[in-house]
Motif scaffolding. Structure first.
Motif, mmCIF file in Angstrom:
data_model
loop_
_atom_site.group_PDB
_atom_site.id
_atom_site.type_symbol
_atom_site.label_atom_id
_atom_site.label_comp_id
_atom_site.label_asym_id
_atom_site.label_seq_id
_atom_site.Cartn_x
_atom_site.Cartn_y
_atom_site.Cartn_z
ATOM 1 N N UNK A 104 0.635 -1.192 -0.160
ATOM 2 C CA UNK A 104 0.102 0.128 0.554
ATOM 3 C C UNK A 104 1.133 1.392 -0.471
ATOM 4 N N UNK A 105 1.135 1.946 -0.577
ATOM 5 C CA UNK A 105 1.624 3.445 -0.905
ATOM 6 C C UNK A 105 1.172 4.167 -0.321
ATOM 7 N N UNK A 106 -0.040 4.317 0.509
ATOM 8 C CA UNK A 106 -0.116 5.099 1.293
ATOM 9 C C UNK A 106 0.197 4.437 2.586
ATOM 10 N N UNK A 107 1.213 3.374 2.781
ATOM 11 C CA UNK A 107 1.194 2.838 4.223
ATOM 12 C C UNK A 107 2.325 3.826 4.676
ATOM 13 N N UNK A 108 2.588 3.780 6.193
ATOM 14 C CA UNK A 108 4.033 4.298 6.316
ATOM 15 C C UNK A 108 5.097 4.144 6.627
ATOM 16 N N UNK A 110 5.787 2.503 3.406
ATOM 17 C CA UNK A 110 6.540 3.031 2.616
ATOM 18 C C UNK A 110 7.849 4.460 2.725
ATOM 19 N N UNK A 111 7.004 5.234 3.548
ATOM 20 C CA UNK A 111 7.960 6.391 3.903
ATOM 21 C C UNK A 111 9.280 5.564 4.876
ATOM 22 N N UNK A 112 9.441 4.872 5.800
ATOM 23 C CA UNK A 112 10.189 4.714 6.705
ATOM 24 C C UNK A 112 10.520 3.414 6.824
ATOM 25 N N UNK A 115 11.601 0.564 8.998
ATOM 26 C CA UNK A 115 9.692 0.166 9.574
ATOM 27 C C UNK A 115 9.487 -1.845 9.518
ATOM 28 N N UNK A 130 -3.391 -9.367 7.734
ATOM 29 C CA UNK A 130 -3.738 -7.706 7.342
ATOM 30 C C UNK A 130 -2.837 -7.196 7.466
ATOM 31 N N UNK A 132 -0.240 -4.355 9.841
ATOM 32 C CA UNK A 132 -0.725 -3.964 11.212
ATOM 33 C C UNK A 132 -0.950 -2.486 10.778
ATOM 34 N N UNK A 133 -0.346 -2.111 10.465
ATOM 35 C CA UNK A 133 -0.459 -0.814 10.368
ATOM 36 C C UNK A 133 -1.225 0.174 9.507
ATOM 37 N N UNK A 134 -1.795 -0.364 8.036
ATOM 38 C CA UNK A 134 -2.771 0.253 7.400
ATOM 39 C C UNK A 134 -4.307 -1.171 6.879
ATOM 40 N N UNK A 135 -3.776 -2.093 7.742
ATOM 41 C CA UNK A 135 -4.700 -3.120 7.480
ATOM 42 C C UNK A 135 -4.813 -3.714 5.848
ATOM 43 N N UNK B 103 -0.122 11.797 7.456
ATOM 44 C CA UNK B 103 -0.909 11.603 5.456
ATOM 45 C C UNK B 103 -0.358 10.437 5.755
ATOM 46 N N UNK B 104 0.026 9.375 6.712
ATOM 47 C CA UNK B 104 0.475 8.141 6.296
ATOM 48 C C UNK B 104 0.023 7.259 6.861
ATOM 49 N N UNK B 105 -1.156 6.101 6.751
ATOM 50 C CA UNK B 105 -2.126 4.519 7.545
ATOM 51 C C UNK B 105 -0.940 3.657 7.790
ATOM 52 N N UNK B 106 -1.138 4.393 9.617
ATOM 53 C CA UNK B 106 -0.825 3.901 10.934
ATOM 54 C C UNK B 106 0.898 4.144 11.281
ATOM 55 N N UNK B 107 1.130 5.523 10.466
ATOM 56 C CA UNK B 107 1.938 6.061 11.635
ATOM 57 C C UNK B 107 1.214 6.690 13.086
ATOM 58 N N UNK B 109 -0.311 4.503 14.723
ATOM 59 C CA UNK B 109 0.147 3.322 15.366
ATOM 60 C C UNK B 109 1.613 2.939 16.493
ATOM 61 N N UNK B 124 -5.635 9.340 10.099
ATOM 62 C CA UNK B 124 -4.181 9.173 9.713
ATOM 63 C C UNK B 124 -4.308 8.364 8.025
ATOM 64 N N UNK B 127 -7.018 6.361 6.399
ATOM 65 C CA UNK B 127 -7.557 4.949 7.049
ATOM 66 C C UNK B 127 -8.397 5.279 8.437
#
Lengths: 141, 308
Positions: A104-108, A110-112, A115, A130, A132-135, B103-107, B109, B124, B127
């Motif tokens: 998912x490009x919107x998941x955290x 994708x930039x960190x 992690x 799923x 755990x961050x973005x489901x 803006x990023x999903x899960x941040x 968490x 987030x 989401x």
């Protein structure tokens, strides 16, 4: 027919879909293992037509259940003193880390980059995990 | 230590308790005006959201606490490449509780996993936005008196609207809740929510594309915006947009005690002429948003509630 000798002590990873053995070999990092490893490709199988098998000589401490995330139908035979002492399928692990990558490009994640990619089992029956961050959904093959 | 990351982190009992506390606050705000004295809320907003940030800040100030924070990633160390984990470790040394939008999903968490203080997800990406859901629940509870046995109409963009998805997830936990899903075909509720949430919980629902028809059935009408950019072509947008605009003409079909909710900001999906209608509850909703955030801060910080 190719004959590979039996194991005295070790593990047979059976019912790997044909062509999948190398993926498991890489995943388990077997090239770093100082033990005899046999990879049998395209073996005949009544159930699957063709299948791959991996035989590993010696004690192995890896959590083999995580292999279920790669190929769910795999079976494990534990060999001790030339005999099968345990034969079982794999249970889907509740949580897997850095095995499934979140796409998912919107998941955290994708930039960190540091992690860990962690997925939790959402539905054992359908093999759905799923993130755990973005489901984000991941379905087992 | 508790955090609030997903709308379902609290059980029904915990949610009810929180809503009751928020109603107590609404009834007598002055009683709570010193509850958080000496405590600090950090608002870590990696993307702008004036409304949510100000609501959190107002909540903390109403409790006698103070606030600090940043309101865009540019003005934080994220611009220098600091990870969320490192940022929250540092913020934990400065504040007692943190509200984070990212803006990023899960941040949030990730922040909760590394924080020494409670973390509240203030949105987030597309989401979760649990305090919006709590706001919606409190508005319904305070104005209708109950959260069970309601027919809730959800209108507009049901495909991408995270507030709608969260509200469905939160309200199916109450008995006798039914849904009427009002949207153009292109923006219908995603199949996985119908299957995993509505069908799995045996919830009665129907999907329609005309608002007027179903107005008389509704206890709650939850409006969301139909955004132009969601449509493949301009023709479809023009054809459909007016069907999902609420005006006084459509309000004539509604019950006397129906409530109109909207997460705001509104663009044109509710005509301003509806604002005068006593059933329009969307600005009250913004006020309840402050009360529920006050209750949440009290709960997560374990603050003592003064007796009457």
């Amino acid at each position: 027919m190719l004959n590979i000798g039996g194991l005295h002590q070790g593990v047979v990873i059976d019912h790997i879909p044909a062509g999948g053995a190398m993926r498991i070999y890489d995943y388990l990092n077997l090239d770093a293992l100082d033990a005899e490893v046999a990879i049998i490709k395209n073996a005949s199988s009544k159930k699957m037509g063709r299948k791959d098998i991996i035989k590993i000589e010696g004690p192995i401490t890896i959590d083999l259940d995580t292999l279920a995330v790669l190929y769910r139908g795999i079976t494990i035979n534990i060999i001790e003193n030339d005999e099968i002492v345990e034969k079982r399928g794999l249970r889907l692990p509740e949580r897997v880390t850095n095995i499934i990558r979140c796409k998912n490009p919107r998941c955290i994640t994708s930039i960190e980059q540091e992690l860990p990619h962690v997925f939790k089992l959402a539905d054992e029956k359908t093999g759905v995990y799923r993130c755990i961050y973005c489901e984000e959904r991941f379905k087992m093959k | 230590m508790r955090h609030l990351i997903s709308p379902l982190d609290f059980s029904v009992e915990e949610t009810n308790e929180l809503l009751s506390l928020a109603e107590e606050i609404a009834a007598d705000r002055s009683r709570f005006s010193h509850v958080a004295e000496g405590k600090k809320l950090a608002t870590c907003f990696y993307e702008p959201s004036t409304r949510t940030r100000l609501s959190f800040e107002a909540a903390m100030l109403n409790l006698g606490g103070s606030v600090l924070g940043f309101s865009s990633a540019d003005s934080s160390s994220a611009a220098k490449g600091e990870s969320v984990a490192d940022t929250i470790r540092v913020i934990s040394c400065y504040a007692d509780i943190c509200a984070m939008r990212h803006p990023k999903e899960g941040a949030p968490l990730v922040a909760a996993m590394h924080a020494g203080i409670p973390v509240i997800n203030a949105g987030d990406g597309g989401h979760n936005h649990p305090t919006q859901t709590l706001t919606d629940l409190l508005t319904i509870k305070a104005l209708k008196g109950h959260l069970d046995n309601l027919t809730i109409g959800l209108c507009g963009d049901l495909k991408f609207g995270r507030t709608v998805h969260s509200l469905i997830n939160a309200t199916v936990r109450y008995p006798g809740v039914k849904f009427v899903l009002i949207s153009p075909e292109e923006l219908r509720l995603p199949g996985y929510i119908r299957k995993d949430v509505l069908d799995a919980n045996h919830i009665e629902y129907k999907e329609v594309d005309v608002l007027e028809e179903v107005m008389p059935e509704l206890d709650i009408l939850y409006m969301t915006r139909v955004q132009r950019e969601r449509f493949f072509n301009e023709e479809d947008y023009i054809r459909l947009k007016d069907s999902f605009i609420l005006d006084t003409k459509k309000m004539r079909y509604a019950r006397e005690d129906m409530l109109v909710l909207h997460p705001l900001p509104r663009v044109n999906e509710i005509s301003t002429e509806v604002d005068k209608d006593p059933r329009a509850a969307y600005f009250k909703q913004a006020q309840y948003g402050v009360y529920v955030r006050m209750a949440l801060i009290i709960k997560l910080l374990g603050l003592e509630v003064p007796t009457c």
